[in-house]
Design a protein around this motif. Structure first.
Motif, mmCIF file in Angstrom:
data_model
loop_
_atom_site.group_PDB
_atom_site.id
_atom_site.type_symbol
_atom_site.label_atom_id
_atom_site.label_comp_id
_atom_site.label_asym_id
_atom_site.label_seq_id
_atom_site.Cartn_x
_atom_site.Cartn_y
_atom_site.Cartn_z
ATOM 1 N N ASP A 159 69.088 36.184 -2.533
ATOM 2 C CA ASP A 159 69.848 35.326 -1.630
ATOM 3 C C ASP A 159 70.490 36.166 -0.523
ATOM 4 O OD1 ASP A 159 69.254 33.107 -3.200
ATOM 5 O OD2 ASP A 159 70.985 33.446 -4.493
ATOM 6 N N ASN A 160 71.115 37.265 -0.915
ATOM 7 C CA ASN A 160 71.806 38.148 0.031
ATOM 8 C C ASN A 160 71.144 39.518 0.043
ATOM 9 O OD1 ASN A 160 74.166 36.271 0.433
ATOM 10 N ND2 ASN A 160 74.452 36.721 -1.755
ATOM 11 N N VAL A 161 71.077 40.104 1.232
ATOM 12 C CA VAL A 161 70.576 41.474 1.375
ATOM 13 C C VAL A 161 71.610 42.275 2.152
ATOM 14 C CG1 VAL A 161 68.759 42.980 2.263
ATOM 15 C CG2 VAL A 161 68.175 40.713 1.374
ATOM 16 N N VAL A 162 71.999 43.423 1.596
ATOM 17 C CA VAL A 162 72.925 44.338 2.262
ATOM 18 C C VAL A 162 72.220 45.690 2.374
ATOM 19 C CG1 VAL A 162 75.187 45.446 2.206
ATOM 20 C CG2 VAL A 162 74.910 43.129 1.273
ATOM 21 N N VAL A 163 72.158 46.229 3.590
ATOM 22 C CA VAL A 163 71.535 47.534 3.844
ATOM 23 C C VAL A 163 72.636 48.518 4.220
ATOM 24 C CG1 VAL A 163 69.796 48.801 5.154
ATOM 25 C CG2 VAL A 163 69.469 46.361 4.702
ATOM 26 N N LEU B 68 57.547 49.518 14.285
ATOM 27 C CA LEU B 68 56.990 50.264 13.159
ATOM 28 C C LEU B 68 57.514 49.791 11.812
ATOM 29 C CD1 LEU B 68 57.206 53.852 14.702
ATOM 30 C CD2 LEU B 68 55.183 52.388 14.513
ATOM 31 N N LEU B 69 58.582 48.968 11.831
ATOM 32 C CA LEU B 69 59.240 48.579 10.593
ATOM 33 C C LEU B 69 59.394 47.060 10.541
ATOM 34 C CD1 LEU B 69 62.114 51.255 10.726
ATOM 35 C CD2 LEU B 69 59.806 51.537 9.787
ATOM 36 N N PRO B 70 58.306 46.327 10.378
ATOM 37 C CA PRO B 70 58.390 44.863 10.476
ATOM 38 C C PRO B 70 59.289 44.231 9.419
ATOM 39 C CG PRO B 70 56.242 45.578 9.643
ATOM 40 C CD PRO B 70 56.926 46.797 10.152
ATOM 41 N N THR B 71 59.305 44.766 8.202
ATOM 42 C CA THR B 71 60.140 44.164 7.164
ATOM 43 C C THR B 71 61.616 44.389 7.438
ATOM 44 O OG1 THR B 71 58.375 44.557 5.546
ATOM 45 C CG2 THR B 71 60.569 44.045 4.694
ATOM 46 N N LEU B 72 61.979 45.625 7.725
ATOM 47 C CA LEU B 72 63.373 45.903 8.043
ATOM 48 C C LEU B 72 63.789 45.191 9.320
ATOM 49 C CD1 LEU B 72 63.613 49.694 7.103
ATOM 50 C CD2 LEU B 72 64.831 47.809 6.006
ATOM 51 N N GLU B 73 62.884 45.081 10.287
ATOM 52 C CA GLU B 73 63.199 44.368 11.517
ATOM 53 C C GLU B 73 63.557 42.916 11.217
ATOM 54 O OE1 GLU B 73 61.228 43.398 15.916
ATOM 55 O OE2 GLU B 73 60.064 44.432 14.376
ATOM 56 N N ASP C 142 59.538 50.901 4.630
ATOM 57 C CA ASP C 142 59.403 49.498 5.016
ATOM 58 C C ASP C 142 58.456 48.765 4.069
ATOM 59 O OD1 ASP C 142 60.282 47.707 7.366
ATOM 60 O OD2 ASP C 142 58.124 47.310 7.235
ATOM 61 N N ASP C 143 57.352 49.428 3.704
ATOM 62 C CA ASP C 143 56.416 48.835 2.747
ATOM 63 C C ASP C 143 57.091 48.604 1.394
ATOM 64 O OD1 ASP C 143 54.431 48.969 4.659
ATOM 65 O OD2 ASP C 143 53.547 50.818 3.869
ATOM 66 N N ALA C 144 57.863 49.600 0.948
ATOM 67 C CA ALA C 144 58.532 49.488 -0.352
ATOM 68 C C ALA C 144 59.592 48.386 -0.326
ATOM 69 C CB ALA C 144 59.164 50.825 -0.735
#
Length: 535
Positions: free
Chosen positions: A229-233, A24-29, A216-218
């Motif tokens: 360059d870097n992504v931190v969740v 359901l969350l392709p971007t976050l996946e 996920d869309d946002a």
């Protein structure tokens, strides 16, 4: 953009992983597949108004000064804002090193500080918060259309899924507009509805999927605009089912002769009344004059006919809920038995603090606990709550601490005197006087201690572990990805996935460059979400 920090309020692996597994969350996946991930231990208390400031400053509440939704001045109180966070945010430290930032929807950031970049404040701000630069919120609305701090689920009524999704997606749209305009080195985008949906509709799978899919869309919109360059969740805490009891802390204190009650409207006023009279309409903080109905109900309460007793009669007849729905809130409050703060030795003021405050002579306006009695009274409170068992014979709290065992820094004196930690965060705390010590939790889902963290990018070592990651570690870790020294006042340290930067002594924090708060319409929303007791 060098580093993008994404905040998913109240999110943890038990909540997120099933949604990822279902596709359901392709971007976050895609982000998580490239990331090193782990649990993120939150602080005490693990609630939005204190936890997010701890995350973005890297210090414990004893160093930044915010413990809950409320600030206290004697027996008076108000909703906190960014002027109460008395420590440098990571974007202020970046600004000190000539790096720019765009910060969108992060809680407790209004009024905004003046930095190179832009700040659109989030939760615990007025609906039209003073952002930075001046007029930036108007610019955002002109560029993307409607944008509001609070969403459909933050107000009474059943929100439509389409409205919920549209509101959530505006976060990504606003962030993308600001990134295009300011071209920042750092971005911070937070989503509050990931927490709100579990407070308002915890068993509504359609609503939960709607919130997270629109997040996920946002996120996709934000990633496309920023190309970081870097992504931190990160999340500020976790969330889950409460399978224990509602613990009426002030009822316990009353049973132990440490708390006095009053009736007739002289105790804590309702937040509905505060919001409508003082905050939304800009009136003064003085106690409003009661109307005829309120005076009548108050008179009845003074002779023992309280709202609680009336409810006890109506409940078996099936009429309690109907009467509550039509009775004016002020009238109900006037007839409610409440804590008599000046006459009590100890009380819970704000359940979000996870603590009990003592009414100390010389510290509170009408304190009754002498300084020479302080240790004895506090020890009694600690011993009583440490030994408290629920109706099933299990300990209610896994730990009960004096405040100095939990917090350290110049603002420890602002903390509750005693800190209580519910067993496995399965017991719900309530400060209202309801006649019994225990009940059914008013919310079936609430906060847990473990959130989550994920990190990916050229400055992230994917072979390292995020075990033992703590909320305080996020700010120094993010600074390391931008090559900026952390503050030597930070309690956290860069996580092992980054090359640490050295600690540096920064100028003393000063509350300069911030607008003065002149409006709040937030208290009624907090009461609606169950964060604030209404009696």
């Amino acid at each position: 953009m060098r580093t993008l920090l994404l905040g998913l309020d109240g999110t943890c692996h038990p909540v997120l992983d099933p949604l990822l597994d279902d596709g359901l969350l392709p971007t976050l996946e895609s982000v998580f597949e490239r990331s090193v991930t782990g649990a993120l231990t939150s602080q005490l208390p693990p609630w939005t108004p204190s936890a997010w400031p701890s995350l973005y400053t890297g210090v414990n509440p004893g160093k930044h000064g915010v413990y809950g939704f409320l600030r206290f001045d004697g027996y008076d109180y108000d909703v906190v804002d960014a002027t109460d966070v008395r420590a440098h945010s990571l974007w202020e430290l970046l600004d000190y090193h000539d790096k720019s930032s765009v910060v969108v929807n992060v809680p407790v950031t209004a009024p905004a500080s003046e930095i190179d970049g832009a700040v659109i404040p989030g939760y615990v701000s007025p609906e039209d918060p003073p952002g930075h630069p001046e007029g930036i919120l108007d610019d955002v609305r002109e560029a993307i259309g409607e944008y509001s701090v609070y969403g459909p689920m933050d107000t009474p009524g059943e929100a439509e899924l389409g409205d919920i999704a549209a509101h959530t997606r505006t976060r990504g749209d606003a962030f993308a507009y600001l990134v295009d305009r300011f071209d920042p080195d750092f971005g911070f985008l937070e989503f509050q509805q990931t927490d709100t949906v579990f407070h308002r509709r915890p068993t509504d799978e359609a609503a939960i999927e709607c919130v997270f899919s629109s997040v996920d869309d946002a996120v996709a919109t934000a990633l496309e605009a920023a190309d970081p360059d870097n992504v931190v969740v990160v999340s500020d805490h976790g969330i889950g089912e409460y399978n224990g009891y509602e613990i009426r802390v002030n009822e316990c204190l009353r049973d132990w002769d440490l708390l006095e009650a009053t009736a007739g409207g002289e105790g804590m006023p309702s937040w509905d009344a505060i919001a409508r009279r003082r905050l939304q309409r800009g009136e003064s903080g003085e106690k409003p004059s009661p109307g005829v109905l309120e005076r009548g109900v108050s008179l009845l309460a003074s002779v023992g006919v309280t709202s609680q007793r009336i409810e006890a009669v109506l409940e078996p007849l099936g009429l309690a809920e109907f009467v509550a729905s039509v009775a004016p809130t002020d009238a109900v409050r006037a007839g409610t038995e409440q804590v008599d703060f000046p006459a009590s030795q100890a009380y819970m003021r704000d359940r979000i603090e996870l603590g009990v405050r003592l009414n100390v002579a010389g510290r509170e306006p009408d304190g009754v606990v002498g300084p020479d009695e302080y240790d004895a009274v506090r020890d009694t409170v600690i011993e009583r709550f440490s030994a408290l068992e629920d109706p099933d014979g299990r300990p209610v709290f896994e730990a009960v601490f004096p405040r100095e065992d939990v917090f350290e820094g110049p603002y420890v004196e602002d903390a509750p005197d005693v800190v209580v930690v519910p067993r496995e965060f399965e017991n719900f705390l309530n400060g209202s006087l309801l006649g019994e010590r225990f009940g059914t939790p008013r919310e079936s889902w609430n906060h847990k201690r473990d959130g989550l963290v994920a990190a990916t990018g050229p400055d992230i070592d994917g072979d390292e572990s995020l075990a033992d990651a703590h909320l305080f570690d996020i700010a120094p870790t993010v600074l390391a990805t931008l090559g900026v020294p952390r503050s030597d006042l930070m309690d956290g340290r860069p996580l092992s996935v980054v090359d640490p930067t050295p600690a540096e002594t920064y100028p003393d924090y000063e509350d300069s460059g911030r607008a003065t708060r002149d409006d709040h319409e937030v208290a009624d929303r907090l009461a609606h979400l169950g964060y604030l007791d209404e009696s």
